[in-house]
Design a protein around this motif. Structure first.
Motif, PDB file in Angstrom:
ATOM      1  N   LYS A 163     -15.237  36.105 -11.596  1.00  0.00           N
ATOM      2  CA  LYS A 163     -13.843  35.788 -11.344  1.00  0.00           C
ATOM      3  C   LYS A 163     -13.026  36.247 -12.542  1.00  0.00           C
ATOM      4  O   LYS A 163     -13.495  36.171 -13.683  1.00  0.00           O
ATOM      5  CB  LYS A 163     -13.651  34.297 -11.085  1.00  0.00           C
ATOM      6  N   VAL A 164     -11.823  36.729 -12.272  1.00  0.00           N
ATOM      7  CA  VAL A 164     -10.970  37.284 -13.314  1.00  0.00           C
ATOM      8  C   VAL A 164      -9.688  36.459 -13.382  1.00  0.00           C
ATOM      9  O   VAL A 164      -8.907  36.427 -12.425  1.00  0.00           O
ATOM     10  CB  VAL A 164     -10.652  38.763 -13.041  1.00  0.00           C
ATOM     11  N   GLU A 203      -6.008  35.569 -14.513  1.00  0.00           N
ATOM     12  CA  GLU A 203      -4.774  36.246 -14.901  1.00  0.00           C
ATOM     13  C   GLU A 203      -4.259  35.640 -16.196  1.00  0.00           C
ATOM     14  O   GLU A 203      -4.001  34.436 -16.275  1.00  0.00           O
ATOM     15  CB  GLU A 203      -3.727  36.093 -13.794  1.00  0.00           C
ATOM     16  N   GLY A 204      -4.135  36.462 -17.227  1.00  0.00           N
ATOM     17  CA  GLY A 204      -3.538  36.029 -18.474  1.00  0.00           C
ATOM     18  C   GLY A 204      -2.079  36.463 -18.517  1.00  0.00           C
ATOM     19  O   GLY A 204      -1.265  36.022 -17.732  1.00  0.00           O
ATOM     20  N   ARG A 205      -1.772  37.375 -19.438  1.00  0.00           N
ATOM     21  CA  ARG A 205      -0.400  37.904 -19.473  1.00  0.00           C
ATOM     22  C   ARG A 205      -0.139  38.867 -18.323  1.00  0.00           C
ATOM     23  O   ARG A 205       1.001  39.074 -17.932  1.00  0.00           O
ATOM     24  CB  ARG A 205      -0.121  38.583 -20.813  1.00  0.00           C
ATOM     25  N   GLY A 206      -1.198  39.484 -17.809  1.00  0.00           N
ATOM     26  CA  GLY A 206      -1.060  40.284 -16.608  1.00  0.00           C
ATOM     27  C   GLY A 206      -0.553  41.694 -16.853  1.00  0.00           C
ATOM     28  O   GLY A 206      -0.555  42.211 -17.976  1.00  0.00           O
ATOM     29  N   ASP A 218     -14.019  45.028 -13.112  1.00  0.00           N
ATOM     30  CA  ASP A 218     -13.047  44.796 -12.037  1.00  0.00           C
ATOM     31  C   ASP A 218     -11.635  44.732 -12.624  1.00  0.00           C
ATOM     32  O   ASP A 218     -10.678  45.281 -12.054  1.00  0.00           O
ATOM     33  CB  ASP A 218     -13.359  43.499 -11.299  1.00  0.00           C
ATOM     34  N   ALA A 219     -11.508  44.039 -13.784  1.00  0.00           N
ATOM     35  CA  ALA A 219     -10.199  43.935 -14.439  1.00  0.00           C
ATOM     36  C   ALA A 219      -9.736  45.304 -14.933  1.00  0.00           C
ATOM     37  O   ALA A 219      -8.558  45.657 -14.805  1.00  0.00           O
ATOM     38  CB  ALA A 219     -10.268  42.944 -15.598  1.00  0.00           C
ATOM     39  N   SER A 235      -4.783  39.897 -21.546  1.00  0.00           N
ATOM     40  CA  SER A 235      -4.219  40.324 -20.271  1.00  0.00           C
ATOM     41  C   SER A 235      -4.963  39.672 -19.117  1.00  0.00           C
ATOM     42  O   SER A 235      -4.361  39.170 -18.163  1.00  0.00           O
ATOM     43  CB  SER A 235      -4.298  41.855 -20.146  1.00  0.00           C
ATOM     44  N   TYR A 236      -6.314  39.676 -19.204  1.00  0.00           N
ATOM     45  CA  TYR A 236      -7.178  39.070 -18.187  1.00  0.00           C
ATOM     46  C   TYR A 236      -8.421  38.532 -18.866  1.00  0.00           C
ATOM     47  O   TYR A 236      -8.764  38.939 -19.984  1.00  0.00           O
ATOM     48  CB  TYR A 236      -7.558  40.090 -17.094  1.00  0.00           C
TER      49      TYR A 236
END
Length: 254
Positions: free
Chosen positions: A80-81, A83-86, A127-128, A72-73
């Motif tokens: 820093k994070v 964005e994967g699938r989100g 944070d994610a 997902s992240y």
């Protein structure tokens, strides 16, 4: 500190090969590691983080046959994070039958090279997690990939941290210096209106920009945004996203 998102377009992610499965809510988040060699050089070179995330996506799509990166992240050592699938999309990394239960967040450490997660990476993971709770209806659980699935992931150091309750490094949750990102982009055209616009405009006035604080993000606000982005050396697209929002409070005043 607000989440410092690296959007898919910014890390040059490949487009998914199909449609994501909708994920309406989860019990929480499962934490992962790469399971391979991670160069310690990524700690000093964010460009290597970008390259590594792109290579992971390539492996997942071309090696595993998945439609996209499985996470997902992804959190890197620079807080820093990526964005994967989100949000609201089923991950693929948790294991068969387990993906609907939790989002998947990767920390860029492995079983060789960079093994011990730096504090800023742990902050990024949290944070994610907070972002997924606030915007993706994630539950309170923070677990390791190995919880419920036969794997060494997320490695002993990261899993030990999860077992301790995933505390913020430094003994607590630092007070954010920027208010939470409102969850939508401030753009023009058309005019974006709302209290979040007014909050950002007020902050830019405090930084010395001539700008009406009227809650309407129009051409004047967009012009101020472009000038500010150029000052900060970020993409000057005139859109107040997570990075521009954070910099409005955290970047040193000129």
């Amino acid at each position: 500190m607000a989440i410092d998102l690296v959007l898919r377009r910014d890390w040059l992610a490949r487009a998914p090969r199909g449609d994501y499965t909708q994920l309406d809510s989860t019990q929480g988040v499962k934490v992962h590691y790469t399971g391979g060699l991670v160069s310690p050089g990524i700690v000093d070179d964010h460009g290597e983080c970008v390259a590594l995330v792109r290579s992971i996506q390539g492996y997942h799509m071309d090696g595993n046959g998945w439609i996209d990166i499985g996470y997902s992240y992804v959190s890197c050592p620079h807080r820093k994070v990526f964005e994967g699938r989100g949000l609201y999309h089923l991950p693929a990394a948790n294991g068969p039958g387990l993906n609907a239960g939790h989002y998947a967040v990767l920390g860029l450490v492995g079983n060789a090279g960079l093994v011990q997660p730096p504090d800023r990476m742990l902050h990024g993971i949290l944070d994610a997690v907070e972002y997924l709770r606030d915007h993706g209806r994630a539950g309170k659980e923070i677990k390791g990939h190995r919880d419920g699935y036969a794997t060494d992931c997320p490695g002993e150091p990261l899993y030990a941290w999860v077992r301790r309750g995933a505390p913020r490094p430094g003994g607590g949750t630092p007070e954010p210096s920027a208010p939470p990102f409102p969850g939508r982009l401030l753009t023009y055209p058309p005019v974006t209106r709302g209290q979040d616009v007014r909050t950002w405009q007020g902050r830019m006035r405090e930084r010395g920009f001539e700008l009406a604080v009227d809650g309407a993000y129009g051409p004047e606000s967009r012009g101020v945004c472009v000038r500010f982005q150029r000052e900060q050396g970020v993409a000057d697209d005139g859109i107040v996203g997570p990075v521009t929002w954070r910099l409005a409070w955290e970047a040193p005043a000129g």
